[in-house]
Design a protein around this motif. Structure first.
Motif, PDB file in Angstrom:
ATOM      1  N   PHE A  43       0.737  -1.131  -0.133  1.00 44.99           N
ATOM      2  CA  PHE A  43      -0.160   0.073  -0.138  1.00 44.99           C
ATOM      3  C   PHE A  43       0.878   1.404  -0.010  1.00 44.99           C
ATOM      4  CE2 PHE A  43      -2.928   3.202   2.108  1.00 44.99           C
ATOM      5  CZ  PHE A  43      -3.837   2.909   1.273  1.00 44.99           C
ATOM      6  N   ASN A  44       2.069   1.157   0.597  1.00 45.10           N
ATOM      7  CA  ASN A  44       2.838   2.395   0.736  1.00 45.10           C
ATOM      8  C   ASN A  44       3.808   2.448  -0.613  1.00 45.10           C
ATOM      9  OD1 ASN A  44       4.655   0.196   1.095  1.00 45.10           O
ATOM     10  ND2 ASN A  44       5.430   1.100   3.054  1.00 45.10           N
ATOM     11  N   GLY A  45       3.704   1.482  -1.388  1.00 44.46           N
ATOM     12  CA  GLY A  45       4.663   1.624  -2.685  1.00 44.46           C
ATOM     13  C   GLY A  45       5.940   0.554  -2.426  1.00 44.46           C
ATOM     14  N   SER A  46       6.056   0.009  -1.372  1.00 49.20           N
ATOM     15  CA  SER A  46       7.181  -0.789  -1.393  1.00 49.20           C
ATOM     16  C   SER A  46       7.053  -2.013  -2.076  1.00 49.20           C
ATOM     17  CB  SER A  46       7.525  -1.408   0.105  1.00 49.20           C
ATOM     18  OG  SER A  46       7.797   0.072   0.952  1.00 49.20           O
ATOM     19  N   PRO A  47       7.933  -2.731  -2.785  1.00 52.82           N
ATOM     20  CA  PRO A  47       7.973  -3.853  -3.472  1.00 52.82           C
ATOM     21  C   PRO A  47       7.461  -5.030  -2.503  1.00 52.82           C
ATOM     22  CG  PRO A  47       9.881  -2.887  -4.240  1.00 52.82           C
ATOM     23  CD  PRO A  47       9.104  -2.146  -2.971  1.00 52.82           C
TER      24      PRO A  47
END
Length: 536
Positions: A247-251
């Motif tokens: 959700f926070n863009g981390s892979p």
């Protein structure tokens, strides 16, 4: 009262093919005719046309899939869910805050519905300087008309809310012409929370129009999935390497190898250049990511004796192009004037000052009014825009210097807005600048603004319009893409978003993207051997 229809949940129940996040897991590999990166204005229009033409289409979206039932008109929920970097994306020096969408529908899910065709002077400049001979109002008119019908762009007949009425009233008293803004809504409840996602599905964004149509036609959607890089073989693109993100863009580990006959990049004018940069795409003339424009926007806040309640009612319904039409397009920067909706988090994080000063400002919140000036960048020789580049982790950032030409326009804009606010009856007006007080009279404001130290970070600058970085041009020496949106060096790669614009456009860009991409997608369908169809 029965629950409102939810076209997203209804579509999922009908069997849409959606992968990522809480939906089906990403496949290890997929083969399609066209892979489209991004689901905003450019990606949504492209997907509908290409899917309905019978092509196998994949949409890759880095953000989540949300629907009207998730839109609770709460800033604390909307910004992390629906915006790049939780509405905190900034330029490299932190001097400009950039609000861009990051969910299915992109910025169309969270914009304020303002709809303008590309101004004729902008098109004339593109013809003259970039060789775009078919960029004429007459040639684009049928494509704009189709897009306007598709997303219900029409005159807004409801009276402007008090926040917008200030611009009309002050302009009228000073002889500054104003006009009404057309909006892409159908059955609008006039709530005023457009920037947090429409809870009634009245806003005809890509989320509720073209993306559902494409999915009903058999398109596949990946959500919370980043298009990391292109796979290339010589002058051809073989596909994409994608990675699931949290959700926070981390892979988050899962990957998918996409094979496609054609790839369309429509991730917006920061993310589209970033994909090309991560892919080490050919850039023989060093143009990729350069000349990226923002309509640098400055703010003037005013206080009125009467309640303004800028959070209620359609966010933007009045504008003035007076300070655009009275400027030579390549002379000192002109600017478009509009109002902006007022919500507590946006106000608290944008206004200058802190502590007791901010407490006093927030105490006046119901009586506060805001004007915006959107500077038209990219035309003046000292307004070359910015450059998208990659940080160490491969994520993009925009370096955008605030040049003397831009800051000279900022000063004129501050003066114009304060004069209009006082003419409309304001008891005080305050440019959003760290050293500017709340001026009590127009004479005091005129003197104070003339003396302000207009440096980056002291002067609060914002933007919601990112354009350029993959400019169209008639020759590869002047642009990254051809006039048909195809990359000059990669024959089966197209760009279909605002990064195509050779300059800023001097108006809210969504309709310019809709109209241009409508034309480009029809031509692309034909090149791929499909029979193009009109927008539904």
């Amino acid at each position: 009262m029965s629950a409102l229809p939810d076209p997203i949940r209804d579509g999922l129940a009908r069997g849409w093919t959606v992968h990522g996040a809480e939906h089906a897991p990403l496949p290890e590999a997929i083969t399609v005719d066209v892979a489209i990166v991004g689901t905003g204005a450019g990606g949504g229009i492209s997907a509908e046309i290409l899917a309905r033409a019978g092509l196998r289409v994949l949409l890759v979206e880095e953000g989540p899939l949300r629907s009207s039932r998730d839109f609770k008109q709460r800033e604390s929920e909307a910004y992390p869910q629906l915006y790049q970097e939780a509405a905190g994306r900034k330029t490299a020096d932190k001097a400009i805050n950039i609000m861009q969408g990051r969910s299915v529908g992109g910025s169309t899910t969270v914009n304020w519905t303002s709809s303008f065709r590309t101004p004729a002077p902008t098109l004339a400049f593109w013809r003259e300087r970039f060789g775009l001979s078919d960029a004429t109002p007459e040639a684009l008119a049928p494509w704009f008309e189709q897009a306007e019908r598709r997303v219900s762009i029409d005159d807004w007949l409801t009276d402007p809310n008090p926040n917008n009425a200030v611009l009309a009233t002050g302009g009228d008293k000073l002889g500054i012409p104003t006009a009404r803004i057309r909006r892409n809504v159908k059955g609008c409840w006039n709530l005023g929370s457009c920037g947090m996602g429409c809870p009634t599905n009245a806003k005809q964004s890509m989320l509720v129009t073209t993306v559902p149509t494409a999915l009903d036609a058999g398109a596949v959607l990946f959500v919370q999935t980043r298009a990391h890089a292109l796979r290339r073989q010589g002058a051809r693109v073989e596909g994409l390497d994608c990675v699931a993100v949290g959700f926070n863009g981390s892979p988050s580990g899962a990957r998918c190898r996409v094979t496609a006959k054609h790839v369309v990049l429509a991730g917006g004018a920061i993310n589209t250049p970033a994909v090309l940069l991560r892919s080490q795409a050919p850039d023989p003339h060093h143009l990729l990511g350069r000349r990226t424009f923002l309509h640098p926007t400055v703010i003037s806040a005013a206080t009125f004796a009467q309640r303004i309640e800028g959070w209620a009612g359609a966010p933007q319904t009045v504008y003035s192009d007076h300070f655009l039409t009275t400027q030579a397009i390549d002379g000192p920067l002109g600017y478009k004037l509009e109002s902006a909706p007022m919500h507590p988090v946006i106000m608290a994080t944008t206004m200058a000052g802190f502590g007791p000063e901010q407490v006093a400002q927030l105490a006046q919140f119901p009586h506060s009014q805001v004007l915006l000036a959107l500077l038209r960048d990219g035309f003046h020789p000292d307004s070359p825009g910015g450059r998208v580049r990659l940080k160490g982790d491969g994520s993009p950032e925009l370096d955008y210097p605030l040049t003397p030409a831009v800051m000279e326009g900022v000063r004129r804009a501050f003066l114009s807005m304060a004069e209009i606010q006082f003419a409309a009856g304001a008891t005080s007006a305050q440019p959003v600048h760290e050293q500017a007080p709340a001026y009590k009279t127009w004479a005091e404001a005129r003197s104070g603004i003339a003396a302000l130290d207009l440096r980056p970070l002291l002067t609060r600058v914002v933007s919601a319009h990112v354009m350029g970085g993959c400019a169209m041009a008639s020759t590869p020496e002047r642009g990254v893409t051809r006039p048909d949106g195809t990359h000059w060096q990669l024959e089966n790669l197209s760009v279909h978003d605002g990064s195509l614009f050779p300059t800023s456009i001097g108006a809210n860009p969504q309709l310019s993207i809709y109209g241009l991409v409508n034309r480009l997608s029809h031509a692309l369908a034909q090149r791929l051997g499909a029979k193009p169809v009109a927008l539904a």
